[in-house]
Design a protein around this motif. Structure first.
Motif, PDB file in Angstrom:
ATOM      1  N   HIS A   1       5.605   5.392  -3.948  1.00  0.00           N
ATOM      2  CA  HIS A   1       5.214   3.965  -4.077  1.00  0.00           C
ATOM      3  C   HIS A   1       3.915   3.522  -3.301  1.00  0.00           C
ATOM      4  O   HIS A   1       3.922   2.599  -2.721  1.00  0.00           O
ATOM      5  CB  HIS A   1       6.170   2.834  -3.939  1.00  0.00           C
ATOM      6  CG  HIS A   1       7.509   2.947  -4.863  1.00  0.00           C
ATOM      7  ND1 HIS A   1       7.456   2.244  -6.200  1.00  0.00           N
ATOM      8  CD2 HIS A   1       8.769   3.432  -4.643  1.00  0.00           C
ATOM      9  CE1 HIS A   1       8.648   2.649  -6.950  1.00  0.00           C
ATOM     10  NE2 HIS A   1       9.269   3.187  -5.852  1.00  0.00           N
ATOM     11  N   THR A   2       2.901   4.349  -3.820  1.00  0.00           N
ATOM     12  CA  THR A   2       1.678   4.346  -2.948  1.00  0.00           C
ATOM     13  C   THR A   2       0.777   3.197  -3.801  1.00  0.00           C
ATOM     14  O   THR A   2      -0.090   3.493  -4.471  1.00  0.00           O
ATOM     15  CB  THR A   2       0.805   5.592  -3.029  1.00  0.00           C
ATOM     16  OG1 THR A   2       0.931   6.068  -4.529  1.00  0.00           O
ATOM     17  CG2 THR A   2       1.677   6.580  -2.201  1.00  0.00           C
ATOM     18  N   ARG A   3       0.755   1.908  -3.469  1.00  0.00           N
ATOM     19  CA  ARG A   3       0.053   0.853  -4.184  1.00  0.00           C
ATOM     20  C   ARG A   3      -0.946   0.611  -3.538  1.00  0.00           C
ATOM     21  O   ARG A   3      -1.987  -0.094  -4.302  1.00  0.00           O
ATOM     22  CB  ARG A   3       1.294  -0.548  -4.034  1.00  0.00           C
ATOM     23  CG  ARG A   3       2.634  -0.285  -4.749  1.00  0.00           C
ATOM     24  CD  ARG A   3       3.260  -1.527  -4.528  1.00  0.00           C
ATOM     25  NE  ARG A   3       4.566  -1.476  -5.531  1.00  0.00           N
ATOM     26  CZ  ARG A   3       5.524  -2.182  -5.398  1.00  0.00           C
ATOM     27  NH1 ARG A   3       5.395  -3.627  -4.810  1.00  0.00           N
ATOM     28  NH2 ARG A   3       6.736  -2.229  -6.011  1.00  0.00           N
ATOM     29  N   ASP A   4      -1.275   0.761  -2.194  1.00  0.00           N
ATOM     30  CA  ASP A   4      -2.272   0.078  -1.598  1.00  0.00           C
ATOM     31  C   ASP A   4      -3.186   1.043  -0.948  1.00  0.00           C
ATOM     32  O   ASP A   4      -2.788   2.163  -0.166  1.00  0.00           O
ATOM     33  CB  ASP A   4      -1.815  -1.034  -0.427  1.00  0.00           C
ATOM     34  CG  ASP A   4      -2.896  -1.588   0.341  1.00  0.00           C
ATOM     35  OD1 ASP A   4      -3.527  -2.442  -0.060  1.00  0.00           O
ATOM     36  OD2 ASP A   4      -3.270  -1.040   1.623  1.00  0.00           O
ATOM     37  N   VAL A   5      -4.597   1.187  -1.097  1.00  0.00           N
ATOM     38  CA  VAL A   5      -5.589   2.056  -0.548  1.00  0.00           C
ATOM     39  C   VAL A   5      -5.528   2.037   0.995  1.00  0.00           C
ATOM     40  O   VAL A   5      -5.397   3.412   1.434  1.00  0.00           O
ATOM     41  CB  VAL A   5      -6.735   1.526  -1.075  1.00  0.00           C
ATOM     42  CG1 VAL A   5      -7.929   2.547  -0.398  1.00  0.00           C
ATOM     43  CG2 VAL A   5      -7.055   1.630  -2.514  1.00  0.00           C
ATOM     44  N   ASP A   6      -5.344   1.088   1.705  1.00  0.00           N
ATOM     45  CA  ASP A   6      -5.284   1.068   3.267  1.00  0.00           C
ATOM     46  C   ASP A   6      -4.131   1.665   3.775  1.00  0.00           C
ATOM     47  O   ASP A   6      -3.860   2.504   4.800  1.00  0.00           O
ATOM     48  CB  ASP A   6      -5.575  -0.401   3.950  1.00  0.00           C
ATOM     49  CG  ASP A   6      -7.001  -0.901   3.745  1.00  0.00           C
ATOM     50  OD1 ASP A   6      -7.847   0.045   3.757  1.00  0.00           O
ATOM     51  OD2 ASP A   6      -6.968  -2.123   3.789  1.00  0.00           O
TER      52      ASP A   6
END
Length: 293
Positions: A114-119
């Motif tokens: 669940h890799t939703r966010d760039v940071d």
């Protein structure tokens, strides 16, 4: 072919497909037996199963002692999913210990869900790196792995502790790196940021997670083909994003109406998978013949 420690990286560098299998038994004997597997990549499932670092430690020791592989590698590549997701930077910081524990067994990489966010993805890469590594630091945070855990993985890899800390860096960010970091871009929020997520330095492969992707769009039974249009569109968005950043695409294709040949041909020629999740040796045998291996 130059024999790297990480077989999968060697295959990807030589533009060859990778064939994967899962292992659920984490014991020394299971590792010794799996050392002679037909697969290039062994995926260890901690996303939905017990986070068994003791078992993984024994499995890696058995894998090392049972080697080398039939084609001359020290062992097959081992990559593990993690129990935590990658939705926020804070979540990754709080759970950085999970990456450390997996890599300290001698495993060759980690697959984050669940890799939703760039940071969050940038922080994930940092959890797998030592702080003295400088490549990509104009974009990435300082590495978060600490000294003290390198003895065991260095013995598994057959290198000195200093050689291990130099080599235990993500490829292709570090061309000499032997770690392979992966992402599951597997829900509608991930898809929205797919281009930026895939472009984070240090990511070597990613998948589209059809089961979770389907649930995210409201369908709990969309794991296997045939897929509705919105699922095909989501997969294509993920694949396009990966292609832009030269990140390998991992995919399976569980269509019972297709033969072994048709399944492998579809995955390679139509889906564009570089890493194939397949049910057995016959699929890999055909795929390697297709690729003249």
């Amino acid at each position: 072919m130059n024999k790297r420690i990480n077989k999968v990286i060697d295959l990807l560098e030589n533009n060859q497909p990778v064939y994967s299998v899962s292992s659920n038994e984490l014991t020394y004997d299971a590792g010794k037996q799996m050392s002679q597997t037909w697969a290039d990549l062994i995926l260890i499932e901690f996303e939905h199963h017990a986070f068994d670092i003791v078992g993984l430690t024994q499995f890696m020791k058995g894998l090392k002692d049972g080697g080398p592989t039939p084609d001359g590698y020290l062992m097959p590549t081992v990559i593990s999913t993690l129990p935590s997701n990658c939705m926020t930077k804070e979540e990754m910081l709080f759970n950085a210990w999970q990456t450390r524990h997996v890599l300290s067994t001698g495993a060759h990489g980690v697959l984050q869900t669940h890799t939703r966010d760039v940071d969050a993805v940038k922080t994930f890469v940092a959890t797998a790196r030592y702080p003295y590594q400088k490549l990509g630091r104009e974009v990435l945070p300082e590495g978060l792995r600490g000294s003290g855990g390198q003895k065991q993985p260095s013995e598994i890899w057959g290198v000195t502790q200093r050689e291990y800390t130099d080599l235990a860096d993500p490829w292709p960010l570090n061309p000499k790196g032997e770690l392979l970091l992966g992402l599951k871009i597997e829900d509608r929020y991930c898809v929205e940021n797919a281009d930026k997520i895939a472009a984070v330095p240090g990511i070597g492969f990613a998948e589209w997670g059809p089961g979770d992707m389907g649930m995210s769009y409201g369908d709990p039974d969309a794991h296997d083909p045939p897929y509705p249009d919105y699922m095909n569109q989501a997969r294509e968005k993920v694949k396009t994003a990966l292609d832009k950043s030269n990140v390998a695409f991992y995919s399976s294709w569980n269509d019972k109406s297709l033969s072994i040949k048709e399944t492998v041909d579809h995955l390679i020629d139509n889906v564009g998978a570089k890493i194939l999740g397949i049910p057995g040796k016959d699929y890999a045998d055909y795929g390697r013949k297709k690729s003249n291996l």
